[in-house]
Design an enzyme around this catalytic site. Structure first.
Site, short mmCIF file in Angstrom:
data_model
loop_
_atom_site.label_atom_id
_atom_site.label_comp_id
_atom_site.label_asym_id
_atom_site.label_seq_id
_atom_site.Cartn_x
_atom_site.Cartn_y
_atom_site.Cartn_z
CG ASP A 81 -4.24 4.29 -5.91
OD1 ASP A 81 -4.82 3.61 -6.73
OD2 ASP A 81 -2.73 4.28 -6.23
CG HIS B 257 -2.27 0.36 0.74
ND1 HIS B 257 -2.47 1.82 -0.28
CD2 HIS B 257 -3.44 0.78 1.25
CE1 HIS B 257 -3.49 1.63 0.75
NE2 HIS B 257 -4.66 1.69 1.19
#
Length: 300
Positions: A274, A270
């Site tokens: 995204d 992450h």
């Protein structure tokens, strides 16, 4: 007051009578209460309350200590490095019906070819090629991160690692340059790597420089998992097993038809990937799988 107490039919209870003692505990209770061996022997001389020694319970067997070497040591090191990654997971289901039909036709073609009788065509080469084609559009999924230099490298070559279960544990051989390979090329290479993994004879070159990883948990029987990204890679995919399921024809119809459904789970770092990018990548990959003939147009 005294008369009313005498006329009361309910006998008076004293506090010490209301407290349970070991002698008035229901013997059928599932709760074990400590009792002395003397009390037990008085109740039943045939029951022994002497605890078995550790040696008697283990039948003199000793624990075994095994040093972790080779694949096991590599797995420990790689899994330890994943602790620094903030993971995200994206899951979806894909209709495999068209791909099943396409594979059946190509499998028949392979069987009729004398030079390809030993080649096993699974669904995995299609999965790998669809992943490579989708990464051409979403290049960040084929990147690696360097946290010390704070850089992100977009790789030209799609070197896709395939997690396999071997006699020595998990091993991840790599199919190099998938972007330039056909489904047949990937099939041949996958068969070669599987044979080497079974014999535990994979070379360092067969295990080097992966930029993306795919795990086929469905070959064992699972449906959904949370795959773990292997740094410095930033993404990984996990295939579930194919299930025969009833599905509505569309959102407005009550007509139900047979479909073959597979779950796909994507894991991402992450810090780099995204959720929106992962979702769009998955949708494009899903389009290729559900419409396998469209892969032909985008292949080089």
């Amino acid at each position: 007051n005294n008369d009313s107490r005498r006329n009361n039919n309910v006998p008076l209870r004293h506090d010490h009578q209301s407290r349970p003692t070991p002698n008035n505990i229901n013997p059928s209770s599932s709760i074990d209460h400590p009792r002395s061996s003397k009390t037990e022997n008085n109740n039943n001389n045939n029951i022994s309350t002497t605890p078995a020694t550790v040696e008697q319970q283990n039948n003199d067997e000793e624990d075994t200590i095994i040093p972790m070497r080779g694949y096991h040591r590599l797995m420990v090191n790689s899994m330890t490095s994943t602790l620094q990654v903030p993971h995200m997971t994206y899951s979806d289901e894909v209709d495999m019906t068209s791909l099943i039909q396409c594979r059946a036709q190509l499998k028949h073609h392979l069987q009729s070819s004398s030079s390809s009788t030993q080649i096993q065509l699974s669904y995995l080469p299609f999965i790998i090629k669809a992943t490579s084609l989708a990464m051409k559009e979403y290049k960040i999924l084929n990147s690696t991160i360097d946290t010390k230099e704070m850089t992100l490298t977009y790789h030209t070559n799609h070197n896709i690692g395939i997690a396999m279960d071997s006699n020595k544990g998990l091993v991840v051989p790599v199919i190099q340059n998938c972007q330039g390979k056909s489904i047949m090329d990937i099939t041949v290479e996958l068969n070669r790597l599987r044979l080497l993994a079974e014999k535990c004879t994979l070379s360092d070159a067969d295990l080097s420089n992966p930029t993306f990883t795919i795990s086929n948990i469905g070959s064992i029987g699972g449906t959904i998992m949370s795959p773990i990204v292997l740094p410095p890679q930033v993404a990984i995919g996990a295939m579930g097993k194919i299930q025969r399921m009833p599905k509505f024809v569309n959102d407005t119809s009550l007509e139900v038809i047979e479909k073959h459904i597979m779950n796909i789970s994507w894991g991402g770092d992450h810090r780099v990937v995204d959720g929106a990018t992962m979702g769009r990548f998955s949708n494009l990959w899903k389009h290729y799988i559900e419409n396998p003939m469209t892969m032909v147009f985008d292949m080089k």
